[in-house]
Design an enzyme around this catalytic site. Sequence first.
Site, PDB file in Angstrom:
ATOM      1  CG  ASP A  95      -2.048   0.977   1.314  1.00 50.12           C
ATOM      2  OD1 ASP A  95      -2.128   1.822   0.429  1.00 50.12           O
ATOM      3  OD2 ASP A  95      -2.946   1.017   2.335  1.00 50.12           O
TER       4      ASP A  95
ATOM      5  CG  ASP B 152      -3.720   5.317  -2.407  1.00 49.21           C
ATOM      6  OD1 ASP B 152      -2.826   4.443  -1.997  1.00 49.21           O
ATOM      7  OD2 ASP B 152      -4.926   5.296  -1.891  1.00 49.21           O
TER       8      ASP B 152
END
Length: 459
Positions: free
Chosen positions: A146, A339
């Site tokens: 992530d 992201d």
Amino acid sequence: MGSGLLILLQIYLLFVSFSTSALGFQTFHVVDVRAFTPRNVCSGPKDLERRVSIKPGLKIVDRHGPCSTLPPVEKLSLEQILSNDQSRVDSIHRRTSAVSGKDKTSSGPLTTSQVTAQYGGSYGISDYIVSVGIGTPSKTLTLVFDTGSDITWVQCEPCQHCYMQKEPKFDPSQSSTFTNVSCNSAQCTGISFGCSGSSCLYGVKYGDGSFTLGYYAKDTLTLNPDVIQNFRFGCGQNNSGLFGEIAGLLGLGPSSESFVSQTSDKYQRVFAYCLPALSSSTGYLNFGSSTNMSNTERTPIPQYSNPQYYYITMTGLTVADQPLQITSTVFSNAGTIIDSGTVITRLPPDAYQALRSAFRQHMTQYKMAPSTSLFDTCYDFTGYDNVTLPSVGVQFSNNVSLNLDPNGILVFNSSIGCLAFASNRDPSDLGIYGNVQQRTFNVVYDVPNGEIGFSPEAC
Ligand SMILES: *[C@@H]1O[C@H](CO)[C@@H](O)[C@H](O)[C@H]1NC(C)=O
Ligand SMILES: *[C@@H]1O[C@H](CO)[C@@H](O)[C@H](O)[C@H]1NC(C)=O
Ligand SMILES: *[C@@H]1O[C@H](CO)[C@@H](O)[C@H](O)[C@H]1NC(C)=O
Ligand SMILES: *[C@@H]1O[C@H](CO)[C@@H](O)[C@H](O)[C@H]1NC(C)=O
Ligand SMILES: *[C@@H]1O[C@H](CO)[C@@H](O)[C@H](O)[C@H]1NC(C)=O
Ligand SMILES: *[C@@H]1O[C@H](CO)[C@@H](O)[C@H](O)[C@H]1NC(C)=O
């Protein structure tokens, strides 16, 4: 109306022939509908030979596809995935508006500044995993990665409250190289979650309410073939939420305790990944300057004083190769991050409306389907073997222009395909370039040079 359609058809024919000459962008994609459906067998990246001296070369797989060696867990519905995605986005917006001084809702008890990170806990189309080794002897653990989180953590024995995971939980007592991070060390101060005796504590609460709590520790991390000694991570003893049966999380954010920062001597804060378009293919996650491929188009990372995310400067959108009329301040007022953990790209309302309107104009031959969840531009493709889509391009500063893969334009729920973008509620909300739109691109994060690079068709 009729002549408009004719012109459209001519443009289409023109560009189908143009595309074969490899000149510029294709204006339309003609896509076999099966291209949106995962296969039953796992296939590797498209052209392994083009990537030279990759290290350490972690394979990325979608945990629900045939490439995952984890047992199938119950697949989340598209509604759940999108609802988790919205929780993550809301949490990013709360966090970034707090930084910029704008008020938003208050944070939960664990969301103190440095330790908070966001993870939507989404699976299926959003959940990309890699395997690493921790401890001596090394134990293989599969982690979600992530770029919007900093602290790496794994569930640790003895657990006070752990969720079920596939692999045996990490047991510090079985590792000869495990040590605790001392409470009065600088690294513990950075975490600022407090101490229990001499043990440094950490806690992360994610946007969807998932959390991990435990003590901060150090051990050897193995990224085949590289070995990183004294890597700091959270030994999670109280973990709960939408993590499926994953052992933990690999935090690739820009802050000081992230994997990227901790390994800066070894990899110079350069990494690259390719997220596979379908659960039946694999991508990769590579670290180090050998990932600095020369054929990437590069856009600067705008610098902020305390960046928690990787910012990027979005400047425009095209549909069928035509630039949309969007005032440049629409993007600059909001700002944008890239992201890996947000699924669907969020655009400022004016930009989304321009995209939606142009896209719909090129899709009039298909029957619209009702709006659903995040999406308001859906089509019923029942009975079609192939779909003709206008190309969608995204522009970033420094004249970087990406022609999205068809899997980055439409998201399918059986025969209903929806335009895979969503609007922010407020024009000042941060834009987010999500993972559906990043699919199949080699995405290079070159932090020392302050650049993000893209090259198409990498996996
Ligand atoms: C997906 O399709 C199913 C069955 O057709 C439907 O019940 C569900 O609402 C759809 N989900 C979304 C997000 O459109
Ligand atoms: C786990 O953390 C939650 C949230 O802080 C807390 O309510 C709960 O008591 C903790 N459980 C254990 C066993 O530590
Ligand atoms: C690390 O700290 C935890 C929590 O206080 C403790 O249970 C554990 O025994 C410590 N481990 C080592 C190797 O010191
Ligand atoms: C990446 O490539 C650019 C241009 O090719 C070069 O200037 C830069 O130094 C490289 N960065 C690293 C970390 O190797
Ligand atoms: C698209 O499908 C139609 C029939 O469904 C077929 O005639 C046509 O050749 C297909 N086009 C492409 C490019 O596959
Ligand atoms: C930007 O790219 C376009 C098309 O690729 C090209 O025509 C134009 O000259 C470029 N502009 C700059 C400033 O590099």
